[in-house]
Every structure is written in structure tokens, then in C-alpha cells.
Design a protein around this motif. Structure first.
Motif, mmCIF file in Angstrom:
data_model
loop_
_atom_site.group_PDB
_atom_site.id
_atom_site.type_symbol
_atom_site.label_atom_id
_atom_site.label_comp_id
_atom_site.label_asym_id
_atom_site.label_seq_id
_atom_site.Cartn_x
_atom_site.Cartn_y
_atom_site.Cartn_z
ATOM 1 N N THR A 125 0.843 -1.193 0.000
ATOM 2 C CA THR A 125 0.000 0.000 0.000
ATOM 3 C C THR A 125 0.881 1.247 0.000
ATOM 4 O OG1 THR A 125 -0.210 0.210 2.421
ATOM 5 C CG2 THR A 125 -1.755 -1.271 1.300
ATOM 6 N N VAL B 249 -6.918 3.127 1.645
ATOM 7 C CA VAL B 249 -6.975 2.084 2.667
ATOM 8 C C VAL B 249 -7.741 2.529 3.904
ATOM 9 C CG1 VAL B 249 -4.838 1.001 1.891
ATOM 10 C CG2 VAL B 249 -4.753 2.735 3.705
ATOM 11 N N CYS C 131 -9.980 -1.194 0.871
ATOM 12 C CA CYS C 131 -9.293 -2.436 1.241
ATOM 13 C C CYS C 131 -9.905 -3.628 0.516
ATOM 14 C CB CYS C 131 -9.346 -2.625 2.753
ATOM 15 S SG CYS C 131 -8.357 -1.398 3.660
ATOM 16 N N LEU D 152 2.042 -8.864 2.434
ATOM 17 C CA LEU D 152 1.319 -7.597 2.480
ATOM 18 C C LEU D 152 2.169 -6.590 3.220
ATOM 19 C CD1 LEU D 152 -1.162 -5.694 2.296
ATOM 20 C CD2 LEU D 152 -1.975 -6.741 4.441
ATOM 21 N N ASN E 172 1.879 -2.936 4.695
ATOM 22 C CA ASN E 172 1.012 -1.811 5.052
ATOM 23 C C ASN E 172 1.887 -0.570 5.192
ATOM 24 O OD1 ASN E 172 -1.603 -3.118 5.294
ATOM 25 N ND2 ASN E 172 -0.781 -4.143 7.108
ATOM 26 N N ASN E 173 2.114 0.074 4.050
ATOM 27 C CA ASN E 173 3.041 1.205 4.012
ATOM 28 C C ASN E 173 2.334 2.552 3.947
ATOM 29 O OD1 ASN E 173 5.854 2.422 3.378
ATOM 30 N ND2 ASN E 173 4.575 3.104 1.671
ATOM 31 N N ALA F 129 -4.278 0.018 8.154
ATOM 32 C CA ALA F 129 -3.430 -1.182 8.222
ATOM 33 C C ALA F 129 -4.220 -2.374 8.751
ATOM 34 C CB ALA F 129 -2.218 -0.905 9.106
ATOM 35 N N ALA G 43 -6.755 -3.481 5.920
ATOM 36 C CA ALA G 43 -6.077 -4.141 4.806
ATOM 37 C C ALA G 43 -5.653 -5.551 5.197
ATOM 38 C CB ALA G 43 -4.867 -3.320 4.369
ATOM 39 N N THR G 44 -5.138 -5.696 6.405
ATOM 40 C CA THR G 44 -4.741 -7.028 6.874
ATOM 41 C C THR G 44 -5.957 -7.936 6.987
ATOM 42 O OG1 THR G 44 -2.894 -6.043 8.095
ATOM 43 C CG2 THR G 44 -3.545 -8.280 8.706
ATOM 44 N N VAL H 49 3.202 -10.196 6.883
ATOM 45 C CA VAL H 49 2.661 -8.844 6.912
ATOM 46 C C VAL H 49 3.729 -7.943 7.506
ATOM 47 C CG1 VAL H 49 0.951 -7.302 7.938
ATOM 48 C CG2 VAL H 49 0.255 -9.559 7.102
ATOM 49 N N ASN I 25 4.345 -3.925 8.600
ATOM 50 C CA ASN I 25 3.793 -2.592 8.816
ATOM 51 C C ASN I 25 4.914 -1.559 8.806
ATOM 52 O OD1 ASN I 25 1.148 -3.617 9.202
ATOM 53 N ND2 ASN I 25 1.604 -4.060 11.346
#
Length: 268
Positions: A12, A65, A71, A87, A89-90, A122, A125-126, A146, A148
Motif C-alpha cells: 500500500t 486504505v 481495502c 502484504l 502496510n506502508n 493497516a 487491509a490485513t 505482513v 507494517n
């Protein structure tokens, strides 16, 4: 090294900056990548073109997101693959209020906006990707990952604003919670960068001020370094790779030692 050949990743906030650097490094290692942006569609397409030039697949998904629909759109794109190995989560935002003592500089809405992307986004999205991450783990026998993108601000309470630092602190504790909850099929870790020489910082000042900022950062870090996006992305790739297959629930500071406090110059 193509040790991620055949794996699929979603990153992301990957049109520019750190997200872009992580997406490109995943592609260099052989992974197919979903590039995500909320607004910077032209830049996302350019990043995707660079990924395709490396001989792997890239998909662009413009989605916020901070919304459940955004998402869900990411998950639908990944669902075409049937599984997702990684994944990142940026995606993240801030509201700039560097004087933390000025408590009138931030509104309640500022906090809600920052938390909506940095923490809730985050999480959502997860949650949306969880079935695909579990499917990849079941097919490969290897835990999916995952990652983050947090910040040293979430460890030290420094940073662009109280809201930003608080959101990254929340993201850190959520990383720990999800590492427990999603094991053993999904590993969950976070990186905590300090200064990164990306548009995030550059857009706040002119070239001379930015150059002074870089020198100040170097003077305050034990490694005398001001990180670029690629420096942080290398650490991200470690946590996403099989080299970290037994690593979960970790908050990795990647800040040239900034979290250690002021580093005075040593006499030689």
C-alpha cells in the motif's frame, strides 16, 4: 537473486517513496506486486512499468486504505491470484505540527484522519487480505508475511506531530497483537524508520533547508547517516524474506541509531 520467484505481494502507498522502493526490491527478487495509491495514479503507473520491466507482473489499484471499500478493492485484485504471500502496510499520512507543546495546532479531526490511514487502514487491509495470506501459507507450508511501516516516532514520541507519533505507537502495539493472533500461518512485523530522504521531507522545505536538515540528521545519528528509501527497503526485504522465517512480533528500528539519543562527535 530471485528467491521470491512466483510469490505475490501487495504494497500500500507504493506509488512513491519508501513504498515504491519496497515494491521494486520485491520485483527484483522475482515477486509479482500490486502497486497501490490513493491519489498519485500517474506515479503508480510509472512504478508498475518499472516493475514489469523486471520481468514480473504488476497491477495498479487506486484505493484509499482508510475505507473498507478501498481495502476490499485491494483484496479483489489479489484474489485473482488466489493467494497472497506478502502484504506491506506502508500507506501513511501526517498532520505537521512539530511543536508538540502547541496543543492547539491539532484538531480532533486531524487525529482521526491520521489514525484512519496509519492504524485503521493497516488493520482493515490485513483483515481483507487474511484469507489470501492464509491460502498462500497453506499452499506453500511457509508462513505468509505482513509488514507494517511504522516509525521511530512511535517508539520515542518524536516526529512531525503528536498525532503522527501516537498513531505509530498504536501501529506498533497492533503489530504485536496481530503477530499473536494470526500465527502460525502469518508473520507480522514492523519497521521503524527515522529520517528518510523522500518527498515526505523534501516538500516541507527548499533545497538549502533540506541540505541543512540532512547534515543535522547525520550529526545526531551514531552511524552519521541520513537514510534513503532504499536503505529502509533493504531492511523491509529481510523481514519479508525466508531469512526472517522465525521472526514475528518484532519492531525493527532502522534509523542509523537515532533512537539511541544525541550522538556527540567523537575526537579522533
Amino acid at each position: 537473486m530471485k528467491d521470491m520467484q512466483g510469490r505475490r505481494a501487495a504494497v500500500t502507498g507504493s506509488a512513491t517513496g519508501l513504498g515504491r522502493a519496497i515494491a521494486l526490491k520485491l520485483a527484483e527478487r522475482g515477486a509479482d506486486v500490486i502497486v497501490n495509491c490513493a491519489r498519485s495514479l500517474d506515479e503508480a503507473e510509472r512504478t508498475a512499468d518499472e516493475i514489469r520491466a523486471l520481468g514480473v507482473e504488476a497491477r495498479v489499484v487506486q484505493a484509499d486504505v482508510a475505507s473498507e471499500e478501498g481495502c476490499a478493492a485491494l483484496a479483489r485484485a489479489a484474489a485473482d491470484w488466489g493467494a497472497l504471500d506478502m502484504l506491506v502496510n506502508n500507506a501513511g499520512i501526517t498532520r505537521h505540527a512539530p511543536d508538540h507543546g502547541d496543543m492547539d495546532a491539532l484538531s480532533a479531526q486531524d487525529f482521526l484522519d491520521v489514525y484512519a490511514v496509519n492504524v485503521v487502514g493497516a488493520f482493515m487491509a490485513t483483515r481483507a487480505m487474511r484469507p489470501l495470506l492464509e491460502a498462500a501459507a497453506a499452499a506453500s507450508g511457509r508462513a505468509s508475511a505482513v509488514l507494517n511501516t511504522s516509525s521511530i516516532a512511535g517508539v520515542t514520541g518524536i516526529g512531525s506531530s503528536v498525532a503522527y507519533a501516537a498513531s505509530k505507537g498504536a501501529l506498533n502495539t497492533m503489530t504485536l497483537s496481530l503477530a499473536r493472533a494470526l500465527a502460525p500461518s502469518i508473520r507480522v512485523n514492523a519497521i521503524c524508520p527515522g529520517f528518510i530522504g523522500t518527498r515526505w521531507f523534501r516538500k516541507l522545505m527548499d533545497d538549502d533547508a533540506y541540505a541543512r536538515q540532512v547534515e543535522q540528521v547525520k550529526a545526531r545519528t551514531p552511524l552519521r547517516a541520513a537514510s534513503e528509501a532504499e536503505d529502509i527497503a533493504d531492511a523491509a526485504l529481510f523481514l519479508l524474506s525466508d531469512a526472517a522465517r522465525h521472526v514475528t512480533g518484532e519492531l525493527l528500528s532502522v534509523d542509523a541509531g537515532l533512537h539511541l539519543g544525541f550522538a556527540p562527535l567523537k575526537a579522533r
